[in-house]
Design an enzyme around this catalytic site. Structure first.
Site, short mmCIF file in Angstrom:
data_model
loop_
_atom_site.label_atom_id
_atom_site.label_comp_id
_atom_site.label_asym_id
_atom_site.label_seq_id
_atom_site.Cartn_x
_atom_site.Cartn_y
_atom_site.Cartn_z
N SER A 112 11.26 0.90 7.06
CA SER A 112 10.74 0.96 5.69
C SER A 112 10.71 2.39 5.13
CB SER A 112 9.36 0.32 5.68
OG SER A 112 8.91 0.17 4.37
N HIS A 113 9.52 2.87 4.86
CA HIS A 113 9.34 4.18 4.23
C HIS A 113 9.16 5.29 5.27
CE1 HIS A 113 5.78 1.97 5.15
NE2 HIS A 113 5.21 3.14 5.41
N ASP A 276 11.42 3.01 -1.82
CA ASP A 276 11.41 3.52 -0.45
C ASP A 276 12.74 3.22 0.26
OD1 ASP A 276 11.12 0.80 0.06
OD2 ASP A 276 9.78 1.11 1.76
N ASP A 278 13.96 1.06 2.33
CA ASP A 278 14.56 -0.28 2.33
C ASP A 278 14.35 -1.03 1.02
OD1 ASP A 278 11.83 -0.52 2.88
OD2 ASP A 278 12.10 -2.43 3.91
N ASP A 280 11.69 -2.03 -0.81
CA ASP A 280 10.63 -2.97 -1.21
C ASP A 280 9.47 -2.25 -1.92
OD1 ASP A 280 9.87 -1.82 1.18
OD2 ASP A 280 9.31 -3.68 2.17
N ARG A 281 9.23 -0.98 -1.59
CA ARG A 281 8.14 -0.26 -2.26
C ARG A 281 8.62 0.42 -3.54
NH1 ARG A 281 4.17 2.79 1.94
NH2 ARG A 281 3.74 0.98 3.24
N THR A 343 -3.87 -7.32 4.74
CA THR A 343 -2.75 -6.42 4.48
C THR A 343 -1.48 -6.93 5.17
OG1 THR A 343 -4.15 -4.51 4.16
CG2 THR A 343 -1.92 -4.08 4.94
N LYS A 375 8.21 -7.76 -1.14
CA LYS A 375 7.97 -6.97 -2.35
C LYS A 375 9.31 -6.42 -2.81
CE LYS A 375 6.17 -3.54 0.82
NZ LYS A 375 5.04 -3.67 1.73
C1 G1P Z 1 1.36 -0.47 5.49
C2 G1P Z 1 0.68 -0.83 4.19
C3 G1P Z 1 0.80 -2.32 3.93
C4 G1P Z 1 2.26 -2.72 3.96
C5 G1P Z 1 2.92 -2.24 5.24
C6 G1P Z 1 4.41 -2.49 5.22
O1 G1P Z 1 0.74 -1.14 6.57
O2 G1P Z 1 -0.67 -0.45 4.18
O3 G1P Z 1 0.22 -2.62 2.70
O4 G1P Z 1 2.38 -4.11 3.88
O5 G1P Z 1 2.71 -0.85 5.42
O6 G1P Z 1 5.05 -1.85 4.17
P1 G1P Z 1 -0.41 -0.49 7.48
O7 G1P Z 1 0.17 0.76 8.07
O8 G1P Z 1 -1.56 -0.17 6.57
O9 G1P Z 1 -0.74 -1.56 8.49
ZN ZN Z 2 9.80 -0.66 2.74
#
Ligand code: G1P
Ligand code: ZN
Length: 539
Positions: A112-113, A276, A278, A280-281, A343, A375
């Site tokens: 992801s990010h 981000d 991938d 989604d953000r 979450t 997302k």
């Molecule tokens: C974090 C974000 C959460 C999101 C996830 C994946 O997870 O807080 O909202 O769904 O990344 O992008 P966390 O590290 O808080 O478990």
């Molecule tokens: Zn992502």
């Protein structure tokens, strides 16, 4: 030829908030990917009838891992694989492809990010036929397999060329290299009024889209520049790079620094969005103005009628418990369903599948809707462009008029990173035990009205999930505590802090929430337990 290879388990193959996420060098260990994939396949019956998508965000080690996944899938007699050309697919486009082609699931290789490269992070998001990530019980079943694995099955064959749209057959598996853009673009065209957006770009409206050297670069170029007519150069950092060019591809005020600096300069364009790694953000910015993700969800929900796909009504909206209460005010006013979930995007899936909600979002720069089960950063950007195309006013004006109507939930997330796991676990356990004793106590003028663990009862499959601790104060302020489930080193404690204002609408959230942030540390003894007097990251 199919080989059966003896292997031993890796004890750390557990799935967190968003699939398997590890340091790249951990994932590069012998048999690491093979074990994990075989563990997933062990939980899926009748693989000879099943088809899967494979792709990723372009980060380092994706290419190697994709070849491994293809060969393990062949080894397990999978019917068909849809491989994204060049191995590139965004998380939202992956979801769209799974749903449109009714696939049994897919593997999107992304952390992801999180940063990429050999010293960065690597990840596997496993989606099911729902189009979204597997449910908690499915993760547990896979984990169980991974902890007990003794062998995997793999095809002995050459690597596949992923650079042209073509198809192959190997053993009983057909392999199709697909265009990862077309289905997603068609989906966006079916939701938004592209002609209206084209007319916005014909005016002297100026927009920058920052793909952060992640996978949405090519999507952004095609949609914003080629189709909608935004000028060439609108999409920046548009070529997916294995190490994201050294960027931390997380679209927030800290990591999307260049974009933020531009938007706060005298030459700022009218509107900017970042995605981000991938895709989604998303982060939304106006001239000298930042839209917090919680407000973003509330504002999009309030404006649903402007979008052709939603103009006849939406079912409802959901947010994670950690996200601010702003969207609840909108849901109450519009008289639509409202849900608060743990979450992780996976918790929205049942609500979307059962037509309980249409939109959903998380404070962590995630907004999306039921067109897919992830997302969607480009969807959020197109939605904002549509609002601007209709109102022809600034982002700041749109947010301000929202707050005038509903009041403002000032909001901050404070992250305390790299805490030894045992200390973080103890902090949370002790805080949970102390919650009943906090009720009616006063901290810096804030009086606790209620304090409890957040428990979610899924209305569809009737399971309960515990995620985080919530403290409510008499004036409507809240603090939520939870441990991150996506970290790759040590524990991260997140505290989510908010208060509500109806008159003082344009303050700095850090100023408004200074005392409450202090209270969050006092109540849980963060400083004495971790040595940290302030958060490592504030968003
Ligand atoms: C974090 C974000 C959460 C999101 C996830 C994946 O997870 O807080 O909202 O769904 O990344 O992008 P966390 O590290 O808080 O478990
Ligand atoms: Zn992502």
């Amino acid at each position: 030829m199919i080989r059966i290879v003896k292997t031993t388990p890796y004890k750390d193959q557990k799935m967190g908030t968003a699939g398997l996420r590890k340091k790249t060098q951990t994932a590069m260990q012998e048999n690491y990917i093979e074990n994990f994939l075989q563990s997933i396949f062990n939980t899926i019956p009748n693989l000879e009838e099943k088809s899967f998508l494979v792709g990723g965000d372009g980060r380092f080690y994706n290419k190697t891992a994709i070849q491994k996944i293809i060969k393990i899938a062949i080894g397990n007699n999978v019917k068909k694989l849809y491989i994204a050309k060049d191995g590139l697919v965004s998380t939202p486009a992956g979801s769209a492809i799974i749903l449109k082609n009714k696939l049994s699931g897919g593997f999107v290789l992304s952390a992801s990010h999180n940063p990429g490269g050999i010293n960065g992070d690597f990840g596997i998001k496993y989606a099911t036929s729902s189009g979204g990530q597997c449910q908690p019980d499915e993760s547990l079943a896979i984990q169980e397999q991974a902890l007990n694995i003794t062998e995997y099955k793999i095809a002995d064959c050459d690597d596949f060329d992923l650079s042209t749209i073509t198809s192959y057959t190997q053993e009983n598996t057909s392999i199709e290299i697909i265009d990862p853009y077309i289905d997603y673009i068609k989906l966006m065209e079916s939701i938004f009024d592209f002609d209206k957006l084209k007319s916005l770009f014909k005016s002297n409206f100026r927009f920058v889209f920052d793909a952060m050297n992640g996978v949405t670069g090519p999507y952004g170029k095609k949609i914003f520049e080629e189709i909608l007519g935004a000028p060439k150069g609108t999409v920046v950092n548009s070529i997916p790079l294995e190490d994201f060019g050294g960027l931390h591809p997380d679209p927030n005020l800290i990591y999307a620094k260049d974009l933020v600096n531009l938007m706060y300069s005298e030459t700022a364009p009218d509107f900017a969005a970042a995605n981000d790694g991938d895709g989604d953000r998303n982060m939304i910015l106006g001239k000298k103005f930042f839209v917090s993700p919680s407000d973003c969800l509330a504002i999009l929900t309030d404006n649903y009628k402007l979008i052709p796909a939603y103009k006849n009504g939406i079912y409802g909206v959901a947010k994670s418990a950690a996200t601010s209460m702003a969207v609840k005010r909108v849901a109450d006013t519009l008289n639509i369903n409202y849900y608060e979930v743990p979450t992780g995007w996976k918790y929205f899936i049942n609500l979307m599948d059962s037509n309980r909600i249409s939109f959903c979002g998380e404070e962590s720069f995630g907004t999306g809707a039921s067109h897919i089960r992830e997302k969607d950063g480009i969807w959020a950007t197109l939605f904002w462009l549509s609002i601007i195309a209709e109102k022809r006013t600034s982002v700041k004006e749109i947010a301000l008029s929202h707050w005038k109507k509903y009041g403002r939930n000032y909001y901050l997330r404070n992250d305390y990173e790299n805490i030894p796991q045992d200390i973080a676990d103890k902090l949370m356990a002790d805080l949970e035990a102390s919650l009943p004793s906090l009720i009616n106590k006063e901290f810096k003028g804030y009086i606790v009205s209620d304090a409890h663990p957040f428990v979610y009862n899924d209305p569809v499959d009737k399971t309960s999930t515990k995620n985080g601790l919530i403290i409510h104060f008499k004036d409507g302020s809240r603090i939520v505590y939870r441990l991150s489930g996506t970290g790759t080193s040590g524990a991260t404690l997140r505290t989510y802090i908010e208060c509500y204002e109806t008159t003082n609408l344009l303050e700095d959230p850090e100023v408004m929430l200074k005392d409450l942030s202090e209270v969050s540390r006092l109540i849980s003894y963060i400083t004495s337990r971790t040595g940290k007097t302030k958060p490592d990251i504030i968003t």
